[in-house]
Design a protein around this motif. Structure first.
Motif, PDB file in Angstrom:
ATOM      1  N   ASP A  61       8.180 -15.004  14.348  1.00 12.07           N
ATOM      2  CA  ASP A  61       7.470 -13.729  14.246  1.00 12.07           C
ATOM      3  C   ASP A  61       7.367 -13.041  15.601  1.00 12.07           C
ATOM      4  N   GLU A  62       7.172 -13.818  16.665  1.00  7.57           N
ATOM      5  CA  GLU A  62       7.101 -13.235  18.000  1.00  7.57           C
ATOM      6  C   GLU A  62       8.454 -12.652  18.393  1.00  7.57           C
ATOM      7  N   SER A  63       9.529 -13.338  18.039  1.00 16.34           N
ATOM      8  CA  SER A  63      10.867 -12.831  18.339  1.00 16.34           C
ATOM      9  C   SER A  63      11.132 -11.516  17.608  1.00 16.34           C
ATOM     10  N   ARG A  64      10.717 -11.451  16.362  1.00  7.36           N
ATOM     11  CA  ARG A  64      10.921 -10.219  15.592  1.00  7.36           C
ATOM     12  C   ARG A  64      10.119  -9.069  16.188  1.00  7.36           C
ATOM     13  N   LYS A  65       8.898  -9.359  16.653  1.00  7.68           N
ATOM     14  CA  LYS A  65       8.079  -8.317  17.287  1.00  7.68           C
ATOM     15  C   LYS A  65       8.733  -7.820  18.571  1.00  7.68           C
ATOM     16  N   GLN A  66       9.285  -8.758  19.350  1.00  5.56           N
ATOM     17  CA  GLN A  66       9.946  -8.367  20.598  1.00  5.56           C
ATOM     18  C   GLN A  66      11.175  -7.507  20.310  1.00  5.56           C
ATOM     19  N   LEU A  67      11.939  -7.883  19.281  1.00  3.75           N
ATOM     20  CA  LEU A  67      13.116  -7.097  18.919  1.00  3.75           C
ATOM     21  C   LEU A  67      12.715  -5.696  18.470  1.00  3.75           C
ATOM     22  N   GLU A  94      25.667   4.216  11.195  1.00  2.00           N
ATOM     23  CA  GLU A  94      24.359   4.196  11.851  1.00  2.00           C
ATOM     24  C   GLU A  94      24.185   2.820  12.491  1.00  2.00           C
ATOM     25  N   PRO A  95      23.204   2.676  13.354  1.00  2.00           N
ATOM     26  CA  PRO A  95      23.010   1.379  14.016  1.00  2.00           C
ATOM     27  C   PRO A  95      22.890   0.241  13.011  1.00  2.00           C
ATOM     28  N   TRP A  96      23.588  -0.844  13.269  1.00  2.00           N
ATOM     29  CA  TRP A  96      23.614  -2.030  12.410  1.00  2.00           C
ATOM     30  C   TRP A  96      22.951  -3.159  13.185  1.00  2.00           C
ATOM     31  N   VAL A  97      21.905  -3.728  12.615  1.00  2.00           N
ATOM     32  CA  VAL A  97      21.119  -4.731  13.321  1.00  2.00           C
ATOM     33  C   VAL A  97      21.198  -6.073  12.616  1.00  2.00           C
ATOM     34  N   GLY A  98      21.347  -7.117  13.390  1.00  2.00           N
ATOM     35  CA  GLY A  98      21.300  -8.465  12.847  1.00  2.00           C
ATOM     36  C   GLY A  98      20.256  -9.281  13.577  1.00  2.00           C
ATOM     37  N   PRO A 103      22.135  -2.029   8.055  1.00  2.86           N
ATOM     38  CA  PRO A 103      21.800  -0.761   8.700  1.00  2.86           C
ATOM     39  C   PRO A 103      20.299  -0.661   8.922  1.00  2.86           C
ATOM     40  N   VAL A 104      19.915  -0.029  10.002  1.00  5.11           N
ATOM     41  CA  VAL A 104      18.492   0.082  10.327  1.00  5.11           C
ATOM     42  C   VAL A 104      17.695   0.674   9.172  1.00  5.11           C
ATOM     43  N   SER A 105      18.264   1.662   8.507  1.00  4.22           N
ATOM     44  CA  SER A 105      17.535   2.338   7.430  1.00  4.22           C
ATOM     45  C   SER A 105      17.299   1.438   6.220  1.00  4.22           C
ATOM     46  N   GLN A 106      18.021   0.308   6.126  1.00  3.49           N
ATOM     47  CA  GLN A 106      17.896  -0.574   4.960  1.00  3.49           C
ATOM     48  C   GLN A 106      17.234  -1.913   5.275  1.00  3.49           C
ATOM     49  N   LEU A 107      16.811  -2.134   6.516  1.00  2.00           N
ATOM     50  CA  LEU A 107      16.290  -3.447   6.889  1.00  2.00           C
ATOM     51  C   LEU A 107      15.059  -3.833   6.082  1.00  2.00           C
ATOM     52  N   THR A 108      14.099  -2.918   5.958  1.00  2.00           N
ATOM     53  CA  THR A 108      12.876  -3.221   5.205  1.00  2.00           C
ATOM     54  C   THR A 108      13.203  -3.553   3.765  1.00  2.00           C
ATOM     55  N   GLU A 109      14.080  -2.783   3.167  1.00  2.55           N
ATOM     56  CA  GLU A 109      14.481  -3.012   1.778  1.00  2.55           C
ATOM     57  C   GLU A 109      15.156  -4.372   1.620  1.00  2.55           C
ATOM     58  N   ARG A 110      15.983  -4.747   2.575  1.00  2.00           N
ATOM     59  CA  ARG A 110      16.683  -6.033   2.492  1.00  2.00           C
ATOM     60  C   ARG A 110      15.730  -7.212   2.658  1.00  2.00           C
ATOM     61  N   VAL A 111      14.752  -7.078   3.542  1.00  2.00           N
ATOM     62  CA  VAL A 111      13.772  -8.150   3.707  1.00  2.00           C
ATOM     63  C   VAL A 111      12.966  -8.336   2.432  1.00  2.00           C
ATOM     64  N   PRO A 137      26.775 -19.539   8.609  1.00  2.00           N
ATOM     65  CA  PRO A 137      28.075 -18.930   8.295  1.00  2.00           C
ATOM     66  C   PRO A 137      28.220 -17.626   9.059  1.00  2.00           C
ATOM     67  N   GLU A 138      29.441 -17.290   9.403  1.00  2.00           N
ATOM     68  CA  GLU A 138      29.673 -16.058  10.158  1.00  2.00           C
ATOM     69  C   GLU A 138      29.315 -14.856   9.304  1.00  2.00           C
ATOM     70  N   HIS A 139      28.484 -13.981   9.863  1.00  2.00           N
ATOM     71  CA  HIS A 139      28.069 -12.797   9.118  1.00  2.00           C
ATOM     72  C   HIS A 139      29.133 -11.713   9.225  1.00  2.00           C
ATOM     73  N   GLN A 140      29.483 -11.131   8.097  1.00  7.58           N
ATOM     74  CA  GLN A 140      30.513 -10.101   8.055  1.00  7.58           C
ATOM     75  C   GLN A 140      29.881  -8.718   8.198  1.00  7.58           C
ATOM     76  N   THR A 141      30.307  -7.999   9.209  1.00  2.59           N
ATOM     77  CA  THR A 141      29.849  -6.639   9.416  1.00  2.59           C
ATOM     78  C   THR A 141      30.966  -5.679   9.026  1.00  2.59           C
ATOM     79  N   PRO A 142      30.658  -4.578   8.360  1.00  3.06           N
ATOM     80  CA  PRO A 142      31.699  -3.620   7.980  1.00  3.06           C
ATOM     81  C   PRO A 142      32.505  -3.155   9.189  1.00  3.06           C
ATOM     82  N   ASP A 143      33.777  -2.856   8.978  1.00  2.00           N
ATOM     83  CA  ASP A 143      34.627  -2.376  10.064  1.00  2.00           C
ATOM     84  C   ASP A 143      34.126  -1.055  10.623  1.00  2.00           C
TER      85      ASP A 143
END
Length: 288
Positions: free
Chosen positions: A146-152, A68-72, A22-30, A58-64
């Motif tokens: 890093d450039e890809s992450r900035k663009q995203l 909130e927006p889920w980003v990979g 989830p977008v709200s948890q991305l910083t925490e997960r990194v 491996p295939e990433h499992q996303t909750p059904d």
């Protein structure tokens, strides 16, 4: 110092090349991933990078269901088996060279202080050359990642990015999938379905789906959702009494993937709601 730079790049790649949530948890997960790789050895980091960046992930499992927006984000290097094996061998050799420098070079240097230092210097020069070749490779990957992450991040913060996130959430919602299935099962001979029929079926089989449309989807009516989803053609059809009714159909850019049995007869065991499949985007809009 050179080996420490290699190790720092390996840690950075391992910690940030792949993150989902989830977008709200991305910083925490990194940050959690950074902590996880912080104390790993250089050999462990090298092996992990090969597995996660140079090989099929491996295939990433996303909750059904997501609320909130889920980003990979995943950065990988497309390479054939020969390059992967070559890189792996070169990385292992570099790890061995680092260990040799740390654990065995001091004695070699002490013996050269009062004698011929050329052999020790040649050893260091050769090691430096090999390390710099790996550093150049890793630096290129780090820069691209890093450039890809900035663009995203820039896209997600842009008006178009926000619109795409909201559109994706709407298009993948259960409500839109139900509207699509009803459009197929309840279509008239001309291919159009009545919105009033869809409304009645959804209210009967899944009443909660039509509650709080504005809060959940940003639209006040099913017609607004049909128009916003971009999956449907929508039209107001005139009636003999001077009024009109709304009809709709799945547009020619998308199809609904149906199951083996008649979807109209499939029901959930727990709630009696129709089982639906997501609409599959066969011909995405240009530049999306």
């Amino acid at each position: 110092m050179n080996f420490q730079m290699v190790e720092a790049m390996l840690k950075h790649l391992n910690a940030t090349a792949s993150v989902h949530g989830p977008v709200s948890q991305l910083t925490e997960r990194v940050e959690a991933q950074r902590e996880a790789v912080h104390r790993k050895t250089m050999g462990e980091l090298a092996g992990r990078m090969v597995t996660h960046m140079l090989q099929a992930p491996p295939e990433h499992q996303t909750p059904d269901e997501v609320t909130e927006p889920w980003v990979g984000f995943r950065f990988s290097v497309e390479a054939d088996a020969q390059f992967v094996d070559q890189h792996d061998q070169e990385m292992l050799a570099l790890v061995d060279a680092r260990n040799d420098l740390i654990h065995h070079f001091l004695a070699r240097w002490n013996s050269s202080v009062d004698g011929d230092a050329e052999e020790a210097l040649a050893y260091l020069d050769a090691q430096r050359d090999e390390t710099f070749r790996m550093l150049d490779r890793l630096r290129g990957w780090v820069t691209a990642m890093d450039e890809s992450r900035k663009q995203l991040a820039a896209f997600m913060a842009s008006p178009e990015g926000v619109r795409q996130m909201e559109l994706g959430f709407l298009q993948n919602s259960r409500l839109v999938a139900m509207l699509g299935e009803i459009a197929l099962n309840a279509a008239r001979s001309d291919g159009w379905a009545l919105l009033s029929t869809a409304r009645n079926l959804i209210k009967r089989n899944a009443p909660t789906e039509t509650e709080n449309l504005q809060k959940r989807y940003g639209h006040q009516s099913l017609k607004g959702i049909l128009l916003a989803a971009e999956y449907f053609d929508v039209m107001d059809e005139a009636l003999p009494n001077g009024g009109y009714r709304t009809i709709y159909r799945i547009n020619d850019r998308y199809t609904l993937q149906m199951g083996q049995s008649d979807a109209s007869e499939q029901t959930s065991e727990t709630e009696g709601r129709p089982v639906v499949n997501q609409i599959d985007n066969l011909r995405p809009v240009t530049d999306r």
